[in-house]
Design a protein around this motif. Structure first.
Motif, PDB file in Angstrom:
ATOM      1  N   GLN A  54       2.369   9.873   3.045  1.00  0.00           N
ATOM      2  CA  GLN A  54       3.784   9.874   2.715  1.00  0.00           C
ATOM      3  C   GLN A  54       4.006  10.388   1.292  1.00  0.00           C
ATOM      4  O   GLN A  54       4.910  11.183   1.040  1.00  0.00           O
ATOM      5  CB  GLN A  54       4.345   8.466   2.871  1.00  0.00           C
ATOM      6  CG  GLN A  54       5.842   8.366   2.810  1.00  0.00           C
ATOM      7  CD  GLN A  54       6.311   6.954   3.114  1.00  0.00           C
ATOM      8  OE1 GLN A  54       5.660   5.976   2.733  1.00  0.00           O
ATOM      9  NE2 GLN A  54       7.435   6.847   3.812  1.00  0.00           N
ATOM     10  N   GLU A  55       3.153   9.948   0.352  1.00  0.00           N
ATOM     11  CA  GLU A  55       3.270  10.383  -1.038  1.00  0.00           C
ATOM     12  C   GLU A  55       3.012  11.877  -1.196  1.00  0.00           C
ATOM     13  O   GLU A  55       3.566  12.515  -2.088  1.00  0.00           O
ATOM     14  CB  GLU A  55       2.293   9.598  -1.914  1.00  0.00           C
ATOM     15  CG  GLU A  55       2.681   8.157  -2.138  1.00  0.00           C
ATOM     16  CD  GLU A  55       1.609   7.385  -2.881  1.00  0.00           C
ATOM     17  OE1 GLU A  55       0.559   7.975  -3.235  1.00  0.00           O
ATOM     18  OE2 GLU A  55       1.826   6.176  -3.102  1.00  0.00           O
ATOM     19  N   HIS A  56       2.156  12.440  -0.355  1.00  0.00           N
ATOM     20  CA  HIS A  56       1.809  13.864  -0.459  1.00  0.00           C
ATOM     21  C   HIS A  56       2.633  14.744   0.486  1.00  0.00           C
ATOM     22  O   HIS A  56       2.350  15.936   0.630  1.00  0.00           O
ATOM     23  CB  HIS A  56       0.316  14.051  -0.197  1.00  0.00           C
ATOM     24  CG  HIS A  56      -0.531  13.453  -1.271  1.00  0.00           C
ATOM     25  ND1 HIS A  56      -1.027  12.181  -1.176  1.00  0.00           N
ATOM     26  CD2 HIS A  56      -0.934  13.938  -2.465  1.00  0.00           C
ATOM     27  CE1 HIS A  56      -1.723  11.906  -2.264  1.00  0.00           C
ATOM     28  NE2 HIS A  56      -1.678  12.955  -3.067  1.00  0.00           N
ATOM     29  N   GLY A  57       3.641  14.165   1.129  1.00  0.00           N
ATOM     30  CA  GLY A  57       4.530  14.939   1.981  1.00  0.00           C
ATOM     31  C   GLY A  57       3.896  15.419   3.275  1.00  0.00           C
ATOM     32  O   GLY A  57       4.356  16.396   3.869  1.00  0.00           O
ATOM     33  N   GLN A  58       2.850  14.745   3.738  1.00  0.00           N
ATOM     34  CA  GLN A  58       2.182  15.130   4.988  1.00  0.00           C
ATOM     35  C   GLN A  58       2.726  14.303   6.146  1.00  0.00           C
ATOM     36  O   GLN A  58       3.417  13.300   5.945  1.00  0.00           O
ATOM     37  CB  GLN A  58       0.673  14.921   4.858  1.00  0.00           C
ATOM     38  CG  GLN A  58       0.038  15.741   3.763  1.00  0.00           C
ATOM     39  CD  GLN A  58      -1.418  15.358   3.531  1.00  0.00           C
ATOM     40  OE1 GLN A  58      -1.870  14.312   3.973  1.00  0.00           O
ATOM     41  NE2 GLN A  58      -2.136  16.214   2.827  1.00  0.00           N
ATOM     42  N   ASP A  59       2.401  14.735   7.359  1.00  0.00           N
ATOM     43  CA  ASP A  59       2.795  13.969   8.539  1.00  0.00           C
ATOM     44  C   ASP A  59       2.046  12.640   8.559  1.00  0.00           C
ATOM     45  O   ASP A  59       0.832  12.587   8.312  1.00  0.00           O
ATOM     46  CB  ASP A  59       2.482  14.743   9.824  1.00  0.00           C
ATOM     47  CG  ASP A  59       3.371  15.961   9.996  1.00  0.00           C
ATOM     48  OD1 ASP A  59       4.484  15.958   9.431  1.00  0.00           O
ATOM     49  OD2 ASP A  59       2.955  16.901  10.695  1.00  0.00           O
ATOM     50  N   LEU A  60       2.760  11.569   8.882  1.00  0.00           N
ATOM     51  CA  LEU A  60       2.158  10.238   8.928  1.00  0.00           C
ATOM     52  C   LEU A  60       1.280  10.085  10.167  1.00  0.00           C
ATOM     53  O   LEU A  60       1.482  10.769  11.176  1.00  0.00           O
ATOM     54  CB  LEU A  60       3.249   9.170   8.951  1.00  0.00           C
ATOM     55  CG  LEU A  60       4.208   9.129   7.759  1.00  0.00           C
ATOM     56  CD1 LEU A  60       5.241   8.029   7.965  1.00  0.00           C
ATOM     57  CD2 LEU A  60       3.470   8.934   6.462  1.00  0.00           C
TER      58      LEU A  60
END
Length: 162
Positions: A54-60
């Motif tokens: 979430q912090e790195h803007g990736q899919d959870l």
């Protein structure tokens, strides 16, 4: 009076009036404690991995609510397993039932993981070993040794063979 080195000493009960825990049951409890620690760590790892993504803007990995639900379930299961390990000394019958159910679930899941690794073409030796240990622990706790130790109906001999 000192015993001769040629004469074996008689076994003594663990405590006055107590029953000596067989080595097979100790093995099962160690396996269950390790699984409990792994389950607790796994719950934490799912939440942390989701936070990192979430912090790195990736899919959870999964929705955050589901990750927390899974983590709480894992922590509750780990607490139940640790309670079983702690209460096993008191020879409560329900502890054996919970151990059988949990070891069945864990053994089945590791067997499925091993079969999945076989299907992918890269068999995982560690999963195979863990599956074998889980099956052995399940066999021991559901067999005569576990039944004899956790039986509350009949008074157990202070010297259970195992």
């Amino acid at each position: 009076m000192q015993s001769s080195p040629y004469q074996p000493e008689q076994a003594r009960p663990a405590s006055p009036g107590g029953v000596r825990m067989p080595g097979a049951v100790v093995f099962v409890l160690v396996v269950v404690a390790v699984h409990a620690l792994g389950t607790a760590f796994g719950g934490w790892a799912v939440v942390e991995e989701n936070r990192s993504k979430q912090e790195h803007g990736q899919d959870l990995l999964m929705p955050m609510g589901m990750a927390w639900f899974l983590a709480l379930f894992c922590w509750g299961l780990a607490a139940l397993l640790i309670a079983c390990v702690v209460l096993a000394r008191k020879r409560r019958g329900w502890v054996r039932v919970v151990l059988i159910v949990c070891l069945s679930f864990v053994g089945l899941s590791t067997a499925v993981a091993f079969l999945g690794s076989l299907a992918s073409g890269a068999p995982n030796l560690a999963t195979f070993v863990v599956t074998g240990i889980d099956v052995a622990a399940l066999w021991l706790v559901s067999g005569a040794t576990g039944r004899g130790y956790f039986s509350v109906r009949s008074p157990a001999s202070p010297y259970i063979q195992g």
